[in-house]
Design a protein around this motif. Sequence first.
Motif, PDB file in Angstrom:
ATOM      1  N   ASP A 165       4.307   8.230   7.397  1.00  0.00           N
ATOM      2  CA  ASP A 165       3.765   7.002   6.362  1.00  0.00           C
ATOM      3  C   ASP A 165       4.477   8.049   5.425  1.00  0.00           C
ATOM      4  OD1 ASP A 165       2.992   4.774   8.108  1.00  0.00           O
ATOM      5  OD2 ASP A 165       1.082   5.624   6.963  1.00  0.00           O
ATOM      6  N   ILE A 166       4.266   8.996   5.188  1.00  0.00           N
ATOM      7  CA  ILE A 166       5.083   9.668   3.959  1.00  0.00           C
ATOM      8  C   ILE A 166       4.786  10.915   3.868  1.00  0.00           C
ATOM      9  CG2 ILE A 166       4.828  10.100   1.215  1.00  0.00           C
ATOM     10  CD1 ILE A 166       3.071   7.327   0.981  1.00  0.00           C
ATOM     11  N   ILE A 167       5.964  11.833   4.001  1.00  0.00           N
ATOM     12  CA  ILE A 167       6.232  12.849   3.420  1.00  0.00           C
ATOM     13  C   ILE A 167       6.463  13.301   2.209  1.00  0.00           C
ATOM     14  CG2 ILE A 167       7.162  15.062   4.640  1.00  0.00           C
ATOM     15  CD1 ILE A 167       8.035  13.380   7.540  1.00  0.00           C
ATOM     16  N   ALA A 168       5.318  14.176   2.128  1.00  0.00           N
ATOM     17  CA  ALA A 168       5.666  14.515   1.169  1.00  0.00           C
ATOM     18  C   ALA A 168       5.331  16.358   0.380  1.00  0.00           C
ATOM     19  CB  ALA A 168       4.670  14.436  -0.578  1.00  0.00           C
ATOM     20  N   GLN A 169       5.856  17.066  -0.844  1.00  0.00           N
ATOM     21  CA  GLN A 169       5.637  18.279  -0.687  1.00  0.00           C
ATOM     22  C   GLN A 169       5.195  18.591  -2.124  1.00  0.00           C
ATOM     23  OE1 GLN A 169       8.442  20.511   0.676  1.00  0.00           O
ATOM     24  NE2 GLN A 169       7.844  22.423  -0.139  1.00  0.00           N
ATOM     25  N   VAL A 206       1.399  12.125   4.609  1.00  0.00           N
ATOM     26  CA  VAL A 206       0.028  11.043   4.404  1.00  0.00           C
ATOM     27  C   VAL A 206       0.151   9.828   5.306  1.00  0.00           C
ATOM     28  CG1 VAL A 206       0.216   9.992   2.242  1.00  0.00           C
ATOM     29  CG2 VAL A 206       0.532  12.045   1.698  1.00  0.00           C
ATOM     30  N   GLU A 207      -0.854   9.675   5.498  1.00  0.00           N
ATOM     31  CA  GLU A 207      -1.175   8.162   6.387  1.00  0.00           C
ATOM     32  C   GLU A 207      -1.923   6.966   5.244  1.00  0.00           C
ATOM     33  OE1 GLU A 207      -0.985   5.307   9.315  1.00  0.00           O
ATOM     34  OE2 GLU A 207      -0.322   7.047   9.507  1.00  0.00           O
ATOM     35  N   GLY A 267       0.679  -1.437  -0.245  1.00  0.00           N
ATOM     36  CA  GLY A 267      -0.154  -0.145  -0.021  1.00  0.00           C
ATOM     37  C   GLY A 267       0.702   1.143   0.030  1.00  0.00           C
ATOM     38  N   GLU A 268       1.839   1.089   1.346  1.00  0.00           N
ATOM     39  CA  GLU A 268       3.070   2.595   1.108  1.00  0.00           C
ATOM     40  C   GLU A 268       3.436   2.576  -0.190  1.00  0.00           C
ATOM     41  OE1 GLU A 268       5.164   2.596   4.395  1.00  0.00           O
ATOM     42  OE2 GLU A 268       3.517   2.605   5.622  1.00  0.00           O
ATOM     43  N   GLU A 269       3.856   1.129  -1.143  1.00  0.00           N
ATOM     44  CA  GLU A 269       4.672   1.229  -2.328  1.00  0.00           C
ATOM     45  C   GLU A 269       3.896   2.281  -3.110  1.00  0.00           C
ATOM     46  OE1 GLU A 269       5.696  -2.491  -3.379  1.00  0.00           O
ATOM     47  OE2 GLU A 269       7.729  -1.969  -2.176  1.00  0.00           O
ATOM     48  N   GLN A 270       2.280   1.869  -3.376  1.00  0.00           N
ATOM     49  CA  GLN A 270       1.518   2.429  -4.469  1.00  0.00           C
ATOM     50  C   GLN A 270       1.536   3.350  -3.719  1.00  0.00           C
ATOM     51  OE1 GLN A 270       1.344   0.522  -7.179  1.00  0.00           O
ATOM     52  NE2 GLN A 270       2.339  -0.626  -5.780  1.00  0.00           N
ATOM     53  N   ALA A 271       0.584   4.639  -3.056  1.00  0.00           N
ATOM     54  CA  ALA A 271       1.275   5.419  -2.225  1.00  0.00           C
ATOM     55  C   ALA A 271       1.839   6.393  -2.032  1.00  0.00           C
ATOM     56  CB  ALA A 271       1.176   6.045  -0.884  1.00  0.00           C
ATOM     57  N   VAL A 272       3.193   5.928  -2.941  1.00  0.00           N
ATOM     58  CA  VAL A 272       4.427   6.666  -3.127  1.00  0.00           C
ATOM     59  C   VAL A 272       4.366   7.040  -4.723  1.00  0.00           C
ATOM     60  CG1 VAL A 272       7.090   6.815  -3.708  1.00  0.00           C
ATOM     61  CG2 VAL A 272       5.899   6.294  -1.439  1.00  0.00           C
ATOM     62  N   GLU A 273       3.833   6.356  -4.874  1.00  0.00           N
ATOM     63  CA  GLU A 273       3.672   6.028  -6.813  1.00  0.00           C
ATOM     64  C   GLU A 273       2.389   7.334  -7.135  1.00  0.00           C
ATOM     65  OE1 GLU A 273       5.940   5.393  -9.392  1.00  0.00           O
ATOM     66  OE2 GLU A 273       7.270   4.378  -7.864  1.00  0.00           O
ATOM     67  N   HIS A 274       1.505   6.870  -6.467  1.00  0.00           N
ATOM     68  CA  HIS A 274       0.071   7.659  -7.031  1.00  0.00           C
ATOM     69  C   HIS A 274       0.663   9.291  -6.871  1.00  0.00           C
ATOM     70  CE1 HIS A 274      -4.289   9.377  -6.548  1.00  0.00           C
ATOM     71  NE2 HIS A 274      -3.519   9.835  -5.552  1.00  0.00           N
ATOM     72  N   LEU A 275       1.309   9.456  -5.844  1.00  0.00           N
ATOM     73  CA  LEU A 275       2.021  10.570  -5.346  1.00  0.00           C
ATOM     74  C   LEU A 275       2.667  10.916  -6.135  1.00  0.00           C
ATOM     75  CD1 LEU A 275       2.285  10.549  -1.411  1.00  0.00           C
ATOM     76  CD2 LEU A 275       0.502  12.035  -2.810  1.00  0.00           C
ATOM     77  N   LYS A 276       3.722  11.074  -6.978  1.00  0.00           N
ATOM     78  CA  LYS A 276       4.274  10.630  -7.792  1.00  0.00           C
ATOM     79  C   LYS A 276       3.860  11.048  -8.913  1.00  0.00           C
ATOM     80  CE  LYS A 276       8.643   8.451  -5.979  1.00  0.00           C
ATOM     81  NZ  LYS A 276       9.756   7.106  -6.220  1.00  0.00           N
ATOM     82  N   GLN A 277       3.267  10.687  -9.725  1.00  0.00           N
ATOM     83  CA  GLN A 277       2.495  10.963 -10.694  1.00  0.00           C
ATOM     84  C   GLN A 277       1.156  11.734 -10.762  1.00  0.00           C
ATOM     85  OE1 GLN A 277       0.114   6.942 -11.244  1.00  0.00           O
ATOM     86  NE2 GLN A 277       1.958   5.901 -11.487  1.00  0.00           N
ATOM     87  N   HIS A 278       0.968  12.794  -9.934  1.00  0.00           N
ATOM     88  CA  HIS A 278       0.387  13.318  -9.282  1.00  0.00           C
ATOM     89  C   HIS A 278       1.326  15.098  -8.839  1.00  0.00           C
ATOM     90  CE1 HIS A 278      -2.823  10.567 -10.034  1.00  0.00           C
ATOM     91  NE2 HIS A 278      -3.876  11.378 -10.094  1.00  0.00           N
ATOM     92  N   GLY A 279       2.256  14.761  -9.070  1.00  0.00           N
ATOM     93  CA  GLY A 279       3.073  15.858  -9.086  1.00  0.00           C
ATOM     94  C   GLY A 279       3.841  16.211  -7.395  1.00  0.00           C
ATOM     95  N   TYR A 280       3.800  15.248  -6.449  1.00  0.00           N
ATOM     96  CA  TYR A 280       4.459  15.455  -5.595  1.00  0.00           C
ATOM     97  C   TYR A 280       5.684  14.841  -5.700  1.00  0.00           C
ATOM     98  CZ  TYR A 280      -0.394  15.849  -3.407  1.00  0.00           C
ATOM     99  OH  TYR A 280      -1.875  15.774  -3.377  1.00  0.00           O
ATOM    100  N   ALA A 281       7.145  15.393  -4.561  1.00  0.00           N
ATOM    101  CA  ALA A 281       7.895  15.238  -4.342  1.00  0.00           C
ATOM    102  C   ALA A 281       7.963  14.760  -3.138  1.00  0.00           C
ATOM    103  CB  ALA A 281       8.862  16.401  -4.117  1.00  0.00           C
TER     104      ALA A 281
END
Length: 119
Positions: free
Chosen positions: A39-43, A51-52, A11-25
């Motif tokens: 779980d994830i700190i993004a910008q 992100v939880e 789930g965390e791997e999919q979330a990271v990919e989802h965020l990257k695809q939507h322009g998050y660093a």
Amino acid sequence: MAEHNELGKFGEEQAVEHLKQHGYAILETNWTVQKAEIDIIAQKENTLVIVEVKTRSTLDFGLPQDFVKPKKIQLLVKAVNEYVVLNDLDVAIRFDIIAVHKDANNYSIEHIEDAFYYF
């Protein structure tokens, strides 16, 4: 690795990919301080996004996002405060939940922005 740990990692791997695809660093994953883990700190732009990620293999007991309880929110707030201080950041902060539901070979992702507030 226990099956629930593998599911959480998926789930965390999919979330990271989802965020990257939507322009998050992606700044950090599984960032911990004392008893709190983010779980994830993004910008994205000038917003720090905390992100939880909740992953479930069945919806029989409720939606994944229903499992983010007040105690977890308190720990997230404590952790992000520490992260901001340690990194001397001056940014807006937003709390999101990414809910992942996986069954067999299929999965779905729901990204809930501004999932909760803390004052």
